[in-house]
Scaffold this active site. Structure first.
Site, mmCIF file in Angstrom:
data_model
loop_
_atom_site.group_PDB
_atom_site.id
_atom_site.type_symbol
_atom_site.label_atom_id
_atom_site.label_comp_id
_atom_site.label_asym_id
_atom_site.label_seq_id
_atom_site.Cartn_x
_atom_site.Cartn_y
_atom_site.Cartn_z
ATOM 1 C CB CYS A 1 -0.900 0.004 1.222
ATOM 2 S SG CYS A 1 -1.989 1.459 1.305
ATOM 3 C CG ASP B 1 -6.551 7.247 -2.401
ATOM 4 O OD1 ASP B 1 -5.543 7.623 -1.774
ATOM 5 O OD2 ASP B 1 -7.201 6.230 -2.099
ATOM 6 C CG ASN B 2 -3.498 5.538 -4.474
ATOM 7 O OD1 ASN B 2 -2.982 5.222 -3.402
ATOM 8 N ND2 ASN B 2 -4.538 4.901 -4.968
#
Length: 807
Positions: A114, A246-247
Site C-alpha cells: 500500500c 487518492d494515491n
C-alpha cells in the site's frame, strides 16, 4: 527449491465484530490489526508475525485496503464473472472468467504494498488525510492469471490510446473504485500486468478481489483494482474520483487548509504515483523487545526491503552512529529461486514464467550480526536501502497531505535499562490508534520531529508542528446539555445517528450522505462511543467539522442499580483487588466491579477483552475467560499465565503489563464476546443457533484450560457425559488441579513426566480421540495443538465441520 505457500488454517467463521456490518459474509483472521475501526475493513498483520511467516505471506495475514463494503460473489457466479473491455480499441469485447482461462496462464510471485505503508510516522508529525498504517502494509503471494498483454493483442488498442482505465464493482460513496496506468506498462510483457484469479494456489478470497482482480507488479497497491468489471482504453488518465483524490504525493507545502479551498492540486497528473519507491524496514529487534547485555554474544538484526518498477534492491546498510558510518548487510532474494525452475514447469495451473525474467517484483530479506556490546554503546539503529540505479532512501520524512510513500531511514531507538541490564528497542510507531513508539514519546516531550535530528536537538523547544496542529477544537462552547448513555444509545437508526467522541455527543444524521467513507462506516458506531474509530482515520480538518454537529456532553455515571458491569461498546475500568502467585509463571487476579451486587456479565463459554498500557505507553489488548462463577457478585477472577523473558524470547507485552500490576491498579475491560455459549442441560448456542448434545470431549493445553473450565464445570454439574484430557509439559504447569480433580472425568497428560507420574504420557494422538461420537469436540490451547486436534479428528471420522469447536 522455490518457496511454496505455508499450510495454515483458513478462517471459516465471521468474526463477531463483522456480523452487523455489510461484510457479514466475509471470514477474517482475528490477529490482523484493524486500522479504521470496525468498517470498512483496513488492516495489517503485526510486523513480527508478518516477517516470521517468511517470503510468501499466508492469505489470511495479507494487508487489506477496502474503501467500502466487500461485494458478495457466490460460488456459482465465479466462472461466469464478466469483464467488459471497451474504449479506444478495434475489438471491444466482454469476457467471462471461463473465456479468460482459454488464454495462456502464468504463476509468479509478487509483492504488493500500500502507498500508505509507514504512514503513521508522517501522521505523528502532522495528521494528513489518511489512517495510520504501520510497517506491515506489505505482503507477498503467488498469483495465477492471464497476462494483460495477451488480451491487448486481441482487442487491438488504437494508436491514440495511452492509458488503461480499470474499474471495480464495489459500491462506494463516490461511485465505483477506478484508476488507470499507462498503456505502455500493460502492453510490456516483462512488466507482468495480469488478470489474476488465484492467490497462493486457491481462488481469490473476498477481501482480495474475488473472483478477479488486476495485478500490477512494482506499482502501489491502489492501482491493482479488485473485483474488476471494466477496462477502458483512453488517451488521458482516468477521471474517476478515486484516481484523482487518492494515491498522490502533493508538494509538501500543501496543507489541509490550503487543499480545502483549492482542490486543483489533485488534478495535476505529475503528482500521481505509480511505481513504488525504495524501502527498507527493521523487523528484528521487534518493538519493545528486550535483550540482555552479555559479553561475546551477538544479535541478528534483520528486516525486509523492496523497490518499485521491477528494479532490484542493490544493497541495504545499517548505521549505529546516526549515519556517520555504515555497515553492509547480507541480502537474501527468495524470488531468484523461482528463476531456477524449468522453462515449462507449471504451478497452480499456470506456467511458472520466471526463468527468463529479469525484473524484480518481490521483497527481499536482509540481516547482519552485531555484537550486543556494540549495540549497548549505540543510541539507535537506522537502516537504508539503495537500488541498482543508485536511488537511496532519504534520511528525513517528506511530509505530504495524503501521507504516502514514506521511505525515510527506518530508525529504532535503544534504551539501556540499568536495573535489569537489558537493552530495550523501540520502533518509531505502532499501527493504528494505539500509542507507542519513540516518535510519540519525543512528541509528548515537545521535541521537534522535523529538526533533522529526530527531535533530539533541543527537547526543550516546542516545534511549530506540535504547537499549531495538535489541539483541534471539536466542541461548541455554547453547548451545555447533558446526554445520558441511555439516550445516546436510542439514536442508532439509519436517519437518526448520534455518536460520542471524547465525552462529547454529536448528531451526524445530516452528514451521512456527504461522508467520504460512506454511511456504513458511521452507522456501525451509531448510538455509542466512536472515539477510537473516528480518531484513527480523520484529519484535523475533519475533526474541526464536528463543531457544527455538537449537541451535548456525555453524562457518564455509575448506576448503582446497573446489574451488569461489562459493555460491548465501551471500555470500563476495574480495580485489582488481590494478586496471588500460584506457581512459577501463573497468577490469580481478582478485580472489583462497580458495586457489591453487580455481576461481570460474561456467560459460560464467552470471553472478555482486557486492555493495559505498557511502559512505553502502547495499549495492549488480549482476550481472557474468567474462571469465577458467572453469577459471582462484586468481583471476578482471571487466571493468567505469564510469558516472561527467557534466553530465547522477549517477554510478552501483556505479560509484562500484568506482571507489573499492583493491588489498587486499574485495567480496562470490554465484552462479552464469542460465538459459543453453554446454556444448560446440554444445550449450547453457536452463532445464535441452539443445539443439544449428550456427550462432550474436551482437549485443553497449558493455559488453554481457562477458556473451557467454566464449560467443563457446568456440563459436569448438569450430568452430561464429558471427558476432558488436559495436556502440559510438566506437572508443575497444571492449572486448577484441585478444582478439576474434584469434578472427575479428567485425564492429565505430560510431555516430560517424572518417574512416579501415574497419568498419561506424550502429546495429542489418535488414541485420545478414537472414541468418535455424535456430540461436540471442544479444544482450547496453543494454535499448533488445536490444528493437530483438527487433523486427527478429521482422519478418525469426526464431522469436524459441525462437531469441532476451537476457542
Amino acid at each position: 527449491m522455490f518457496p511454496l505457500p505455508l499450510l495454515t488454517t483458513k478462517p471459516t467463521k465471521v468474526l463477531e465484530c463483522d456480523e452487523n456490518t455489510p461484510d457479514s459474509h466475509v471470514s477474517r483472521d482475528s490477529r490482523l490489526i484493524r486500522l479504521t475501526g470496525i468498517h470498512p475493513f483496513n488492516c495489517e498483520a503485526p510486523l513480527k508475525l508478518l516477517y516470521d511467516h517468511g517470503f510468501l505471506t499466508p492469505t489470511e495475514l495479507w494487508f487489506v485496503r477496502n474503501h467500502g463494503a466487500v461485494p458478495k460473489v457466490l460460488d456459482e457466479e465465479i466462472f461466469n464473472w464478466t469483464i467488459h473491455i471497451e474504449g479506444m480499441v478495434e475489438n471491444p469485447m466482454s469476457l467471462t472468467l471461463n473465456d479468460l482461462l482459454k488464454f495462456p496462464q502464468i504463476t509468479i510471485p509478487i509483492t504488493m504494498v500500500c502507498a500508505g505503508n509507514r504512514r503513521k510516522e508522517q501522521n505523528i508529525i502532522r495528521k494528513g488525510h489518511g489512517f495510520n498504517w504501520g510497517s506491515g502494509a506489505v505482503s507477498t503471494a503467488l498469483f495465477t492469471g492471464i497476462l494483460m498483454n495477451e488480451i491487448l493483442k486481441v482487442i487491438k488498442p488504437t494508436d491514440e490510446a495511452k492509458y488503461m482505465w480499470m474499474e471495480g464493482i464495489d459500491q462506494l460513496p463516490n461511485g465505483h473504485y477506478g484508476t488507470s496506468i499507462r498503456l505502455s506498462t500493460a502492453m510490456n510483457p516483462s512488466m507482468c500486468v495480469m488478470l489474476a484469479y488465484k492467490m497462493n494456489g486457491e481462488l481469490l478470497r473476498a477481501d482480495h478481489g474475488r473472483p478477479l482482480r488486476m495485478i500490477i507488479p512494482g506499482h502501489i497497491g491502489g492501482r491493482s483494482v479488485k473485483w474488476l468489471k471494466r477496462i477502458i482504453l483512453s488517451d488521458k488518465p482516468n477521471d474517476n474520483w478515486y484516481h484523482i483524490f487518492d494515491n498522490r504525493v502533493l508538494p509538501t507545502m500543501i496543507t489541509p487548509e490550503m487543499i480545502e479551498h483549492d482542490k486543483s492540486w489533485y488534478y495535476d497528473e505529475r503528482y500521481a504515483i505509480y511505481n513504488l519507491n525504495i524501502q527498507s524496514v527493521i523487523c528484528y529487534p521487534n518493538h519493545d523487545e528486550r535483550i540482555e547485555i552479555e559479553e561475546e554474544k551477538f544479535y541478528n538484526i534483520r528486516g525486509y526491503a523492496y523497490n518499485g518498477g521491477g528494479i532490484r534492491v542493490g544493497r541495504v546498510e545499517i548505521s549505529l552512529d546516526q549515519g556517520y558510518t555504515w555497515k553492509l548487510t547480507t541480502i537474501n532474494y527468495p524470488e531468484d529461486l523461482y528463476r531456477q525452475s524449468k522453462s515449462n514447469e507449471e504451478l497452480f495451473g499456470g506456467k511458472l514464467d520466471m526463468s527468463k525474467r529479469e525484473n524484480c517484483f518481490c521483497w527481499c530479506f536482509w540481516n547482519i550480526e552485531i555484537s550486543i556490546k556494540e549495540l549497548s554503546q549505540a543510541k539507535d539503529i537506522v537502516v537504508r536501502a539503495m537500488d541498482e540505479y543508485m536511488n537511496i532512501q532519504p534520511r528525513d520524512i517528506y511530509w505530504n497531505i495524503l501521507s504516502m510513500l514514506n521511505n525515510c531511514w527506518h530508525r529504532l531507538t535503544i534504551i539501556q535499562d540499568i536495573n535489569t541490564n537489558d537493552l530495550l528497542f523501540q520502533h518509531p510507531t505502532v499501527p493504528g490508534v494505539t500509542k507507542g513508539g519513540w516518535m510519540e514519546s519525543i512528541k509528548d516531550q515537545s521535541g521537534n520531529l522535523t529538526d533533522g535530528f529526530w527531535g533530539l536537538r533541543n527537547m526543550n523547544s516546542l516545534s511549530l508542528e506540535n504547537k499549531s496542529f495538535d489541539n483541534v477544537k471539536m466542541t461548541n462552547d455554547s453547548i451545555t446539555q447533558l446526554i445520558t448513555e441511555e439516550e445516546l444509545a436510542k439514536h442508532n437508526k439509519d436517519n437518526d445517528v448520534w455518536i460520542a467522541i471524547n465525552g462529547q455527543v454529536y448528531d451526524v444524521s445530516e452528514y451521512l450522505k456527504d461522508h467520504p467513507g460512506g454511511r456504513n462506516s458511521i452507522l456501525v458506531t451509531s448510538g455509542m462511543d466512536a472515539s477510537e474509530d473516528f480518531l484513527a482515520i480523520h484529519s484535523n480538518h475533519a475533526k474541526s467539522m464536528l463543531i457544527k454537529y455538537h449537541i451535548g456532553i456525555l453524562e457518564k455515571q455509575i448506576n448503582i442499580h446497573q446489574e451488569i458491569f461489562l459493555s460491548q461498546n465501551q471500555w470500563k475500568k476495574t480495580i485489582l483487588k488481590t494478586k496471588k502467585i500460584l506457581n512459577h509463571d501463573t497468577i490469580l487476579l481478582t478485580f472489583l466491579l462497580e458495586h457489591p451486587k453487580q455481576v461481570l456479565g460474561v456467560h459460560i463459554g464467552k470471553h472478555l477483552f482486557v486492555r493495559c498500557t505498557t511502559q512505553s505507553k502502547e495499549k495492549v489488548i488480549r482476550a481472557y475467560t474468567p474462571i469465577s462463577n458467572p453469577n459471582q457478585l462484586g468481583q471476578f477472577d482471571l487466571l493468567i499465565k505469564l510469558y516472561r523473558k527467557t534466553q530465547t524470547r522477549s517477554a510478552g507485552k501483556m505479560s509484562a503489563c500484568i506482571d507489573l500490576l499492583k493491588e489498587g491498579d486499574t485495567i480496562e475491560c470490554k465484552g462479552p464476546f464469542g460465538d459459543f455459549e453453554y446454556l444448560k442441560n446440554g444445550i449450547v448456542s453457536i452463532n445464535g443457533i441452539q443445539r443439544k448434545f449428550d456427550k462432550l470431549t474436551m482437549i485443553a493445553g497449558g493455559s488453554g484450560i481457562t477458556g473451557i473450565y467454566q464449560i467443563f464445570q457446568s456440563v459436569y454439574q448438569d450430568g452430561i457425559q464429558c471427558n476432558l484430557i488436559y495436556f502440559n509439559k510438566i506437572e508443575e504447569d497444571i492449572l486448577l488441579r484441585d478444582e478439576l480433580t474434584s469434578l472427575k472425568q479428567i485425564q492429565y497428560s505430560l510431555s516430560y513426566p517424572k518417574t512416579n507420574w501415574n497419568g498419561l504420557h506424550g502429546d495429542i494422538s489418535k488414541e485420545h480421540l478414537q472414541d468418535v461420537h455424535q456430540g461436540l469436540l471442544l479444544c482450547c490451547g496453543p494454535p499448533e495443538m488445536m490444528d493437530e486436534v483438527y487433523r486427527i479428528a478429521s482422519d478418525l471420522g469426526w464431522n469436524v465441520k459441525d462437531q469441532f469447536i476451537r476457542f
